[in-house]
Scaffold this motif. Structure first.
Motif, PDB file in Angstrom:
ATOM      1  N   GLU A  49       8.226 -64.905 -47.238  1.00 45.43           N
ATOM      2  CA  GLU A  49       9.550 -65.123 -46.638  1.00 45.43           C
ATOM      3  C   GLU A  49      10.647 -64.785 -47.640  1.00 45.43           C
ATOM      4  O   GLU A  49      11.654 -64.173 -47.290  1.00 45.43           O
ATOM      5  N   THR A  50      10.448 -65.129 -48.909  1.00 47.83           N
ATOM      6  CA  THR A  50      11.446 -64.853 -49.948  1.00 47.83           C
ATOM      7  C   THR A  50      11.610 -63.357 -50.194  1.00 47.83           C
ATOM      8  O   THR A  50      12.728 -62.880 -50.388  1.00 47.83           O
ATOM      9  N   HIS A  51      10.512 -62.603 -50.154  1.00 45.63           N
ATOM     10  CA  HIS A  51      10.624 -61.162 -50.435  1.00 45.63           C
ATOM     11  C   HIS A  51      11.474 -60.450 -49.391  1.00 45.63           C
ATOM     12  O   HIS A  51      12.029 -59.388 -49.639  1.00 45.63           O
ATOM     13  N   GLN A  52      11.645 -61.064 -48.220  1.00 42.54           N
ATOM     14  CA  GLN A  52      12.460 -60.452 -47.179  1.00 42.54           C
ATOM     15  C   GLN A  52      13.944 -60.436 -47.534  1.00 42.54           C
ATOM     16  O   GLN A  52      14.726 -59.697 -46.925  1.00 42.54           O
ATOM     17  N   LEU A  53      14.349 -61.226 -48.533  1.00 43.05           N
ATOM     18  CA  LEU A  53      15.720 -61.174 -49.025  1.00 43.05           C
ATOM     19  C   LEU A  53      16.050 -59.788 -49.580  1.00 43.05           C
ATOM     20  O   LEU A  53      17.217 -59.394 -49.625  1.00 43.05           O
ATOM     21  N   PHE A  54      15.022 -59.057 -50.001  1.00 41.50           N
ATOM     22  CA  PHE A  54      15.217 -57.753 -50.627  1.00 41.50           C
ATOM     23  C   PHE A  54      14.966 -56.588 -49.670  1.00 41.50           C
ATOM     24  O   PHE A  54      14.974 -55.429 -50.079  1.00 41.50           O
ATOM     25  N   ILE A  55      14.723 -56.885 -48.403  1.00 47.41           N
ATOM     26  CA  ILE A  55      14.468 -55.865 -47.378  1.00 47.41           C
ATOM     27  C   ILE A  55      15.739 -55.702 -46.539  1.00 47.41           C
ATOM     28  O   ILE A  55      16.279 -56.696 -46.043  1.00 47.41           O
ATOM     29  N   ILE A  56      16.175 -54.476 -46.380  1.00 46.63           N
ATOM     30  CA  ILE A  56      17.393 -54.199 -45.620  1.00 46.63           C
ATOM     31  C   ILE A  56      17.243 -54.728 -44.195  1.00 46.63           C
ATOM     32  O   ILE A  56      16.261 -54.448 -43.515  1.00 46.63           O
ATOM     33  N   GLY A  57      18.224 -55.481 -43.767  1.00 47.78           N
ATOM     34  CA  GLY A  57      18.234 -55.990 -42.394  1.00 47.78           C
ATOM     35  C   GLY A  57      17.374 -57.219 -42.161  1.00 47.78           C
ATOM     36  O   GLY A  57      17.213 -57.661 -41.033  1.00 47.78           O
ATOM     37  N   ARG A  58      16.802 -57.781 -43.229  1.00 50.95           N
ATOM     38  CA  ARG A  58      15.991 -58.991 -43.107  1.00 50.95           C
ATOM     39  C   ARG A  58      16.621 -60.105 -43.934  1.00 50.95           C
ATOM     40  O   ARG A  58      17.473 -59.862 -44.780  1.00 50.95           O
ATOM     41  N   SER A  59      16.162 -61.322 -43.704  1.00 47.73           N
ATOM     42  CA  SER A  59      16.689 -62.456 -44.458  1.00 47.73           C
ATOM     43  C   SER A  59      15.626 -63.552 -44.551  1.00 47.73           C
ATOM     44  O   SER A  59      14.620 -63.525 -43.851  1.00 47.73           O
ATOM     45  N   PHE A  60      15.889 -64.503 -45.421  1.00 49.27           N
ATOM     46  CA  PHE A  60      15.034 -65.677 -45.568  1.00 49.27           C
ATOM     47  C   PHE A  60      15.350 -66.633 -44.425  1.00 49.27           C
ATOM     48  O   PHE A  60      16.508 -66.880 -44.116  1.00 49.27           O
ATOM     49  N   SER A  61      14.316 -67.194 -43.801  1.00 47.22           N
ATOM     50  CA  SER A  61      14.527 -68.150 -42.717  1.00 47.22           C
ATOM     51  C   SER A  61      13.633 -69.364 -42.935  1.00 47.22           C
ATOM     52  O   SER A  61      12.408 -69.244 -43.002  1.00 47.22           O
ATOM     53  N   LEU A  62      14.263 -70.522 -43.040  1.00 45.52           N
ATOM     54  CA  LEU A  62      13.489 -71.762 -43.191  1.00 45.52           C
ATOM     55  C   LEU A  62      12.633 -72.044 -41.964  1.00 45.52           C
ATOM     56  O   LEU A  62      11.520 -72.555 -42.087  1.00 45.52           O
ATOM     57  N   LEU A  63      13.129 -71.689 -40.779  1.00 51.74           N
ATOM     58  CA  LEU A  63      12.339 -71.913 -39.557  1.00 51.74           C
ATOM     59  C   LEU A  63      11.101 -71.012 -39.535  1.00 51.74           C
ATOM     60  O   LEU A  63      10.028 -71.436 -39.098  1.00 51.74           O
ATOM     61  N   ASP A  64      11.247 -69.774 -39.998  1.00 53.67           N
ATOM     62  CA  ASP A  64      10.080 -68.892 -40.094  1.00 53.67           C
ATOM     63  C   ASP A  64       9.072 -69.448 -41.095  1.00 53.67           C
ATOM     64  O   ASP A  64       7.867 -69.479 -40.836  1.00 53.67           O
ATOM     65  N   LEU A  65       9.577 -69.881 -42.251  1.00 57.39           N
ATOM     66  CA  LEU A  65       8.697 -70.456 -43.273  1.00 57.39           C
ATOM     67  C   LEU A  65       7.987 -71.691 -42.730  1.00 57.39           C
ATOM     68  O   LEU A  65       6.785 -71.863 -42.937  1.00 57.39           O
ATOM     69  N   PHE A  66       8.710 -72.539 -42.025  1.00 52.70           N
ATOM     70  CA  PHE A  66       8.109 -73.731 -41.437  1.00 52.70           C
ATOM     71  C   PHE A  66       7.004 -73.341 -40.448  1.00 52.70           C
ATOM     72  O   PHE A  66       5.918 -73.919 -40.453  1.00 52.70           O
ATOM     73  N   SER A  67       7.260 -72.333 -39.600  1.00 52.15           N
ATOM     74  CA  SER A  67       6.252 -71.876 -38.624  1.00 52.15           C
ATOM     75  C   SER A  67       5.025 -71.311 -39.331  1.00 52.15           C
ATOM     76  O   SER A  67       3.893 -71.568 -38.918  1.00 52.15           O
ATOM     77  N   ASP A  68       5.256 -70.533 -40.405  1.00 46.33           N
ATOM     78  CA  ASP A  68       4.143 -69.976 -41.191  1.00 46.33           C
ATOM     79  C   ASP A  68       3.278 -71.100 -41.755  1.00 46.33           C
ATOM     80  O   ASP A  68       2.049 -71.116 -41.599  1.00 46.33           O
ATOM     81  N   GLN A  69       3.935 -72.029 -42.413  1.00 48.16           N
ATOM     82  CA  GLN A  69       3.200 -73.096 -43.084  1.00 48.16           C
ATOM     83  C   GLN A  69       2.564 -74.062 -42.093  1.00 48.16           C
ATOM     84  O   GLN A  69       1.490 -74.592 -42.359  1.00 48.16           O
ATOM     85  N   LEU A  70       3.182 -74.249 -40.951  1.00 48.06           N
ATOM     86  CA  LEU A  70       2.585 -75.079 -39.908  1.00 48.06           C
ATOM     87  C   LEU A  70       1.270 -74.464 -39.418  1.00 48.06           C
ATOM     88  O   LEU A  70       0.283 -75.180 -39.207  1.00 48.06           O
ATOM     89  N   GLY A  71       1.242 -73.145 -39.259  1.00 44.13           N
ATOM     90  CA  GLY A  71       0.008 -72.465 -38.855  1.00 44.13           C
ATOM     91  C   GLY A  71      -1.105 -72.666 -39.872  1.00 44.13           C
ATOM     92  O   GLY A  71      -2.262 -72.913 -39.516  1.00 44.13           O
TER      93      GLY A  71
END
Length: 142
Positions: A110-132
């Motif tokens: 999720e953090t590496h997406q900070l360096f991808i054009i048009g992407r961002s860090f999302s706590l909700l995405d991270l929560f969904s990843d870790q919940l899985g």
């Protein structure tokens, strides 16, 4: 011997699935410019994604038509990391370092997406990843 071969297979599959997740999350967002190489890369990653989530997943759980999902993106995050957790725990077991390692991978992804054009860090995405990951971990009875 067969058991050891299966474990090695799951180890290899889990590493390839981690690479697939990284490729998927390395695709630039909608604001990025287009190039032929980017189009080919996007086509390849999305083809694998479609095979998994359009063809295989509905076959396994039934049609999506009767399921109301408010935010499909979070479900996809959950499912990707659920599958990764299953492969990883089948290959490496549930040793005490496995869960923190996968949770760290989700955070780094999720953090590496900070360096991808048009992407961002999302706590909700991270929560969904870790919940899985945690959900699968708990399925193994720990």
């Amino acid at each position: 011997l067969k058991m050891k071969k299966n474990i090695i297979t799951f180890k290899v599959l889990s590493v390839f699935f981690m690479i697939f997740i990284l490729l998927l999350t390395s695709l630039p967002g909608k604001t990025a410019g287009n190039s032929k190489l980017l189009e080919i890369f996007h086509f390849f990653v999305m083809s694998v994604y479609n095979i998994l989530f359009i063809n295989i997943l509905p076959f396994l759980i039934g049609s999506f038509q009767n399921i109301i999902i408010i935010n499909l993106d979070k479900v996809v995050h959950f499912m990707l990391y659920f599958i990764l957790g299953m492969l990883f725990f089948k290959g490496y077991g549930t040793k005490k370092y496995c869960l923190p390692l996968l949770l760290l991978f989700a955070m780094l992804d999720e953090t590496h997406q900070l360096f991808i054009i048009g992407r961002s860090f999302s706590l909700l995405d991270l929560f969904s990843d870790q919940l899985g990951i945690v959900f699968v971990y708990n399925l193994y009875g720990l």
